[in-house]
Write a protein that holds these residues in place. Structure first.
Motif, PDB file in Angstrom:
ATOM      1  N   ALA A  90       0.965  -1.168  -0.155  1.00 25.78           N
ATOM      2  CA  ALA A  90      -0.210   0.084  -0.090  1.00 25.78           C
ATOM      3  C   ALA A  90       0.700   1.181  -0.044  1.00 25.78           C
ATOM      4  O   ALA A  90       1.714   1.411   0.919  1.00 25.78           O
ATOM      5  CB  ALA A  90      -1.045  -0.053   0.992  1.00 25.78           C
ATOM      6  N   THR A  91       0.650   2.281  -0.898  1.00 23.92           N
ATOM      7  CA  THR A  91       1.471   3.354  -1.083  1.00 23.92           C
ATOM      8  C   THR A  91       0.649   4.607  -1.379  1.00 23.92           C
ATOM      9  O   THR A  91      -0.585   4.534  -1.596  1.00 23.92           O
ATOM     10  CB  THR A  91       2.530   2.819  -2.293  1.00 23.92           C
ATOM     11  OG1 THR A  91       3.695   3.930  -2.176  1.00 23.92           O
ATOM     12  CG2 THR A  91       1.848   2.744  -3.495  1.00 23.92           C
ATOM     13  N   HIS A  92       1.418   5.689  -1.765  1.00 24.85           N
ATOM     14  CA  HIS A  92       0.858   6.813  -2.085  1.00 24.85           C
ATOM     15  C   HIS A  92       1.461   7.681  -3.260  1.00 24.85           C
ATOM     16  O   HIS A  92       2.732   7.767  -2.886  1.00 24.85           O
ATOM     17  CB  HIS A  92       0.689   8.026  -0.802  1.00 24.85           C
ATOM     18  CG  HIS A  92      -0.461   7.553  -0.057  1.00 24.85           C
ATOM     19  ND1 HIS A  92      -0.276   6.638   0.881  1.00 24.85           N
ATOM     20  CD2 HIS A  92      -1.770   7.661   0.081  1.00 24.85           C
ATOM     21  CE1 HIS A  92      -1.325   6.491   1.679  1.00 24.85           C
ATOM     22  NE2 HIS A  92      -2.407   7.208   1.079  1.00 24.85           N
ATOM     23  N   PRO A  93       1.141   7.668  -4.710  1.00 26.25           N
ATOM     24  CA  PRO A  93       2.311   8.149  -5.377  1.00 26.25           C
ATOM     25  C   PRO A  93       2.012   9.778  -5.209  1.00 26.25           C
ATOM     26  O   PRO A  93       1.051  10.254  -4.696  1.00 26.25           O
ATOM     27  CB  PRO A  93       1.449   7.714  -6.697  1.00 26.25           C
ATOM     28  CG  PRO A  93      -0.025   7.662  -6.281  1.00 26.25           C
ATOM     29  CD  PRO A  93      -0.060   7.278  -5.075  1.00 26.25           C
ATOM     30  N   ASP A  94       3.219  10.446  -5.661  1.00 26.30           N
ATOM     31  CA  ASP A  94       3.256  11.858  -5.312  1.00 26.30           C
ATOM     32  C   ASP A  94       1.954  12.443  -6.263  1.00 26.30           C
ATOM     33  O   ASP A  94       1.671  13.853  -6.000  1.00 26.30           O
ATOM     34  CB  ASP A  94       4.443  12.420  -6.025  1.00 26.30           C
ATOM     35  CG  ASP A  94       4.825  11.904  -7.357  1.00 26.30           C
ATOM     36  OD1 ASP A  94       4.163  11.396  -8.145  1.00 26.30           O
ATOM     37  OD2 ASP A  94       6.149  11.905  -7.599  1.00 26.30           O
ATOM     38  N   THR A  95       1.134  11.994  -7.266  1.00 25.64           N
ATOM     39  CA  THR A  95       0.349  12.642  -7.899  1.00 25.64           C
ATOM     40  C   THR A  95      -1.024  12.697  -7.329  1.00 25.64           C
ATOM     41  O   THR A  95      -2.143  13.341  -7.619  1.00 25.64           O
ATOM     42  CB  THR A  95       0.155  11.832  -9.361  1.00 25.64           C
ATOM     43  OG1 THR A  95      -0.056  10.659  -9.114  1.00 25.64           O
ATOM     44  CG2 THR A  95       1.286  11.941 -10.287  1.00 25.64           C
ATOM     45  N   ALA A  96      -1.012  11.990  -5.954  1.00 23.48           N
ATOM     46  CA  ALA A  96      -2.394  12.087  -5.418  1.00 23.48           C
ATOM     47  C   ALA A  96      -2.428  12.234  -4.066  1.00 23.48           C
ATOM     48  O   ALA A  96      -2.959  12.079  -3.410  1.00 23.48           O
ATOM     49  CB  ALA A  96      -2.722  10.265  -5.333  1.00 23.48           C
ATOM     50  N   VAL A  97      -1.344  13.374  -3.749  1.00 23.16           N
ATOM     51  CA  VAL A  97      -1.338  14.060  -2.505  1.00 23.16           C
ATOM     52  C   VAL A  97      -1.625  15.303  -2.158  1.00 23.16           C
ATOM     53  O   VAL A  97      -1.373  16.162  -1.487  1.00 23.16           O
ATOM     54  CB  VAL A  97      -0.050  13.403  -1.411  1.00 23.16           C
ATOM     55  CG1 VAL A  97       0.078  12.122  -1.316  1.00 23.16           C
ATOM     56  CG2 VAL A  97       1.175  14.198  -2.553  1.00 23.16           C
ATOM     57  N   THR A  98      -2.228  15.962  -3.310  1.00 17.99           N
ATOM     58  CA  THR A  98      -2.541  17.191  -3.506  1.00 17.99           C
ATOM     59  C   THR A  98      -3.613  17.683  -2.168  1.00 17.99           C
ATOM     60  O   THR A  98      -3.398  18.849  -1.743  1.00 17.99           O
ATOM     61  CB  THR A  98      -3.380  17.484  -4.673  1.00 17.99           C
ATOM     62  OG1 THR A  98      -2.665  17.234  -5.917  1.00 17.99           O
ATOM     63  CG2 THR A  98      -3.597  18.977  -4.930  1.00 17.99           C
ATOM     64  N   ASP A  99      -4.521  16.832  -1.862  1.00 17.62           N
ATOM     65  CA  ASP A  99      -5.399  17.197  -0.782  1.00 17.62           C
ATOM     66  C   ASP A  99      -4.819  16.890   0.545  1.00 17.62           C
ATOM     67  O   ASP A  99      -4.867  17.555   1.626  1.00 17.62           O
ATOM     68  CB  ASP A  99      -6.602  16.518  -0.931  1.00 17.62           C
ATOM     69  CG  ASP A  99      -7.706  16.979  -2.032  1.00 17.62           C
ATOM     70  OD1 ASP A  99      -7.660  18.162  -2.202  1.00 17.62           O
ATOM     71  OD2 ASP A  99      -8.020  15.903  -2.724  1.00 17.62           O
ATOM     72  N   LEU A 100      -4.398  15.785   0.637  1.00  9.79           N
ATOM     73  CA  LEU A 100      -3.673  15.075   1.633  1.00  9.79           C
ATOM     74  C   LEU A 100      -2.589  15.916   2.479  1.00  9.79           C
ATOM     75  O   LEU A 100      -2.206  15.972   3.645  1.00  9.79           O
ATOM     76  CB  LEU A 100      -3.768  13.638   1.912  1.00  9.79           C
ATOM     77  CG  LEU A 100      -3.437  12.784   3.062  1.00  9.79           C
ATOM     78  CD1 LEU A 100      -4.459  13.265   4.152  1.00  9.79           C
ATOM     79  CD2 LEU A 100      -3.603  11.359   2.815  1.00  9.79           C
ATOM     80  N   GLY A 101      -1.403  16.086   1.586  1.00  5.48           N
ATOM     81  CA  GLY A 101      -0.254  16.547   1.696  1.00  5.48           C
ATOM     82  C   GLY A 101      -0.153  17.558   2.882  1.00  5.48           C
ATOM     83  O   GLY A 101       0.409  17.649   3.790  1.00  5.48           O
ATOM     84  N   PRO A 102      -0.873  18.607   2.194  1.00  2.00           N
ATOM     85  CA  PRO A 102      -0.796  19.802   3.225  1.00  2.00           C
ATOM     86  C   PRO A 102      -1.428  19.698   4.464  1.00  2.00           C
ATOM     87  O   PRO A 102      -0.945  20.429   5.632  1.00  2.00           O
ATOM     88  CB  PRO A 102      -1.472  20.940   2.299  1.00  2.00           C
ATOM     89  CG  PRO A 102      -1.360  20.490   1.022  1.00  2.00           C
ATOM     90  CD  PRO A 102      -1.389  19.084   0.989  1.00  2.00           C
ATOM     91  N   LEU A 103      -2.426  18.795   4.709  1.00  2.00           N
ATOM     92  CA  LEU A 103      -3.118  18.499   5.873  1.00  2.00           C
ATOM     93  C   LEU A 103      -2.072  17.808   6.944  1.00  2.00           C
ATOM     94  O   LEU A 103      -1.949  18.003   8.147  1.00  2.00           O
ATOM     95  CB  LEU A 103      -4.361  17.571   5.688  1.00  2.00           C
ATOM     96  CG  LEU A 103      -5.570  18.215   4.837  1.00  2.00           C
ATOM     97  CD1 LEU A 103      -6.480  17.300   4.594  1.00  2.00           C
ATOM     98  CD2 LEU A 103      -5.825  19.458   5.455  1.00  2.00           C
TER      99      LEU A 103
END
Length: 259
Positions: free
Chosen positions: A162-175
């Motif tokens: 289970a992972t998270h690509p850099d293209t899919a953290v736009t919403d979650l990353g800043p939080l």
């Protein structure tokens, strides 16, 4: 999937903490359970009888999986999670691997799910430890001369990380950054499976909410998600991402998580 929809591959999800299973793999677990596949969860930390073990049981029930297996070691950052037991990161490697091998052989999954090498977005040391132990155990489980006391050999076909690509953290990353957490995403081209789990979001969200102690707090991810607008939350948890680790000879077909 590479097989008939009536016979989906069986799953064992091996994660570090109660709530990991729901947050990063809840949709896949719910989907496979709903389709009739054996679906099991193994959690490395928190002892049976603790409040988070009870929350885990409720979450797994919401996903439709069988009752969870707990190794019962202590969370790296919460010693009271397993009174009298060592921290998961301090357990001798051979002991840790043998215990996961025993659950793999008991549940006989075709696919094992676990954390990626970074330990997911936050890089928790328990996540990284679980990744290493699970890869070793998935390989050892099929070798009869290793850990013979742990049951008859069983070889899973693949491990999905289970992972998270850099293209899919736009919403979650800043939080996560605002909550003083790491954001360890991987390049998108390393992702093997992108799974749309929106049809199972009701079950996944119910499982996340079952981790009540985490929802009530602001810094844990369940608490962060609970305070978001529904549309934003669905965008974050509606897709799951995995990297595949191959464990079987190339002549054997690989089970696939995607339709």
């Amino acid at each position: 999937m590479s097989r008939a929809a009536t016979t989906p591959p069986s799953l064992l999800a091996v994660f570090a903490h109660p709530d990991d299973e729901s947050l990063v793999s809840g949709g896949v677990l719910a989907r496979h359970a709903a389709a009739g596949a054996r679906t099991a969860v193994l959690t490395a930390t928190w002892s049976p009888g603790t409040y988070r073990a009870a929350e885990l049981a409720d979450a797994v029930r919401a996903l439709g999986a069988e009752p969870p297996h707990l190794l019962g070691y202590a969370d790296d950052r919460v010693p009271d999670s397993a009174p009298g037991q060592p921290r998961w990161c301090d357990v001798p490697l051979d002991e840790a691997v043998a215990r996961v091998v025993a659950v793999i052989r008991a549940t006989r999954p075709e696919i094992v799910l676990t954390h990626d090498a970074y330990g997911g977005l936050t890089g928790h040391p328990d996540h990284r430890r679980t990744h290493r132990v699970t890869l070793l155990a998935a390989a050892a489980a099929g070798l009869g001369h290793l850990h013979p006391e742990a049951g008859e050999p069983w070889q899973p076909s693949a491990v999905y990380l289970a992972t998270h690509p850099d293209t899919a953290v736009t919403d979650l990353g800043p939080l996560l950054t605002r909550a003083r957490k790491s954001v360890l995403a991987v390049p998108h081209d390393q992702v093997s499976a992108v799974v749309d789990v929106r049809p199972w979001l009701d079950r996944k969200w119910a499982a996340i909410l079952a981790h009540r102690s985490q929802v009530e707090r602001e810094r844990p991810l369940p608490g962060i998600l609970a305070r978001l607008p529904t549309e934003t939350r669905h965008r974050i948890i509606g897709t799951e991402y995995y990297m595949r680790a191959v464990l079987t000879p190339a002549s054997r077909p690989l089970p696939d998580l995607t339709p």
